[in-house]
Design an enzyme around this catalytic site. Structure first.
Site, mmCIF file in Angstrom:
data_model
loop_
_atom_site.group_PDB
_atom_site.id
_atom_site.type_symbol
_atom_site.label_atom_id
_atom_site.label_comp_id
_atom_site.label_asym_id
_atom_site.label_seq_id
_atom_site.Cartn_x
_atom_site.Cartn_y
_atom_site.Cartn_z
ATOM 1 N N ASP A 223 38.167 9.496 -15.417
ATOM 2 C CA ASP A 223 39.397 10.157 -15.890
ATOM 3 C C ASP A 223 40.548 9.847 -14.925
ATOM 4 O OD1 ASP A 223 41.410 11.803 -16.772
ATOM 5 O OD2 ASP A 223 40.227 13.647 -16.686
ATOM 6 N N HIS B 293 29.025 -10.800 -9.719
ATOM 7 C CA HIS B 293 27.760 -10.146 -9.371
ATOM 8 C C HIS B 293 27.446 -10.303 -7.885
ATOM 9 C CE1 HIS B 293 24.717 -7.742 -11.085
ATOM 10 N NE2 HIS B 293 24.601 -8.379 -12.223
#
Length: 430
Positions: free
Chosen positions: A374, A154
């Site tokens: 994709d 983080h």
């Protein structure tokens, strides 16, 4: 299912990071956050296009495009220097793991999910070199399906940043690095650390205390609830309730009922949620800004003998969300933003530390372009978190794009059985 690691290596940027970018200071939000790693997993069924690509060729193209993408996202290939409050963009690389899974992806897609399996699909290796900021794991199933797990610190960014990175990597793999929009890493210079701020985040408990369930709230069910909730009360308040607020209210109402049964008495209730600050403040933020740029908002109340209604819970959560948006929309200077975000994260930690209260953290990844990822063999069939070891819910858009939401719920084992039997939960997910 057993996950067996086949290989581990460091993938470095395809070009060295220029000297002027070698040291990236952290922003004030980065400084406030814990350095633990957060995970997300993308699942791809063995479609025809995936079968047409040779395994070794696919692996080579993934590594090559990852290296090219890291040249743009150079902080991710660096190492965090805690004492200096900066990221050393030294091009050491991200950890890249190849693993095989002796099972079929369909078992996961059908809801047969084991928290320990998810943890193994996106695991931080004990032998990782110098604590990398990002670990990527390519898991190949017996059926030919794939799961790409990403575990990131983080300190280097929020989920919005990680979604940008994953889509950039996918674009580079599918169409070439020239199609990738370069990210921007100016947040630390816009919102620098004035003086180090220490927040003691509570230690996370041992994960085997928890159970995981995936609940699918259909778009039809949510649209009906949204239409019903956006009635006279909401119109009078000049606000429209969102589907995320609807699902959050359903989860919270059910947990109050469960808590009354398991604890034997009504306890104070507390709700925690992050809010993305991009496009919510008056300050000029660069397009494609990467890093951490979010705050938390909370809502709490005393539970009476009579349990709250769904509309009452929805108004509580919706008003807290609306007030948070209005508060940040009014901020016009960096100093006020810094102090307001710091206060929100302190409230977040304080809520998590309340042992006497019924506390739930709900994080929404809805509207992030996670299902656009994709690599050249189609978009993901599923996106999930990895069941963090705390009472929480992760909300993700439904993969069938019907306006629905998938909720990944992590609760204590004794709570989960009762939670899944709650009448409102059953009615909206069956």
């Amino acid at each position: 299912m057993k996950v067996e690691v086949q290989s581990t290596k460091l993938v470095k940027p395809s070009a060295p990071t220029p000297n002027q970018h070698r040291k990236l200071g952290v922003s004030f939000i980065d400084d406030l956050l814990f350095s633990k790693h957060v995970s997300i997993i993308f699942y791809f069924q063995a479609h025809k296009r995936l079968h047409e690509i040779d395994t070794l060729q696919r692996l080579h193209r993934l590594e090559e495009s990852l290296s090219e993408t890291l040249a743009l996202f150079y902080p991710l290939a660096g190492r965090y220097v805690k004492d200096g409050l900066f990221i050393d963009c030294n091009d050491q690389g991200v950890e890249f793991i190849q693993a095989k899974v002796d099972g079929t992806l369909q078992q996961i897609l059908q809801g047969d999910i084991d928290p320990d399996l998810l943890h193994c699909l996106s695991k931080f290796p004990l032998q990782a070199v110098n604590n990398p900021l990002v670990v990527l794991q390519l898991n190949e199933f017996d059926c030919g399906g794939l799961a790409i797990g990403m575990r990131f610190s983080h300190k280097v960014g929020d989920m919005c940043t990680m979604a940008t990175f994953m889509n950039s990597w996918a674009t580079a793999c599918r169409s070439g690095i020239h199609e990738v929009v370069p990210p921007n890493f100016e947040l630390p210079s816009l919102f620098p650390v004035k003086e180090p701020t220490f927040i003691q985040w509570p230690a996370l408990p041992f994960r085997k205390e928890f159970a995981l369930a995936t609940l699918k709230f259909s778009g039809l069910a949510l649209s009906r609830l949204t239409a019903a909730s956006n009635g006279s009360d909401s119109i009078a308040n000049k606000c429209q309730r969102s589907r995320v607020e609807i699902v959050s209210a359903l989860i919270c109402k059910a947990l109050i009922s469960v808590d009354r049964v398991t604890k034997g008495l009504p306890r104070p209730f507390a709700f925690i949620a992050p809010i993305n600050l991009r496009e919510r403040v008056q300050l000029k933020i660069p397009t494609n800004a990467c890093g951490n740029f979010f705050a938390s908002f909370t809502a709490s109340f005393t539970v009476e003998e009579r349990e709250p209604s769904f509309s009452g819970m929805l108004n509580l959560i919706g008003d807290a969300h609306r007030n948070a948006k209005l508060k940040y929309a009014a901020i016009a200077d960096a100093g006020t933003l810094c102090s307001t975000v710091a206060d929100s994260l302190r409230d977040h930690v304080s809520m998590l530390s309340r042992d006497e209260a019924n506390v739930i953290q709900i994080s929404s990844w809805c509207r992030l372009p996670l299902y656009d990822c994709d690599f050249g063999w189609g978009k993901p069939d599923l996106v999930s978190n990895t069941s963090p070891p705390l009472r929480s819910a992760g909300l993700v858009d439904s993969p069938i794009d019907d306006g629905g939401i998938d909720a990944w719920i992590t609760l204590n084992q004794d709570e989960m059985i009762l939670f899944k039997q709650d009448p409102d939960i059953v009615a909206c997910t069956s």
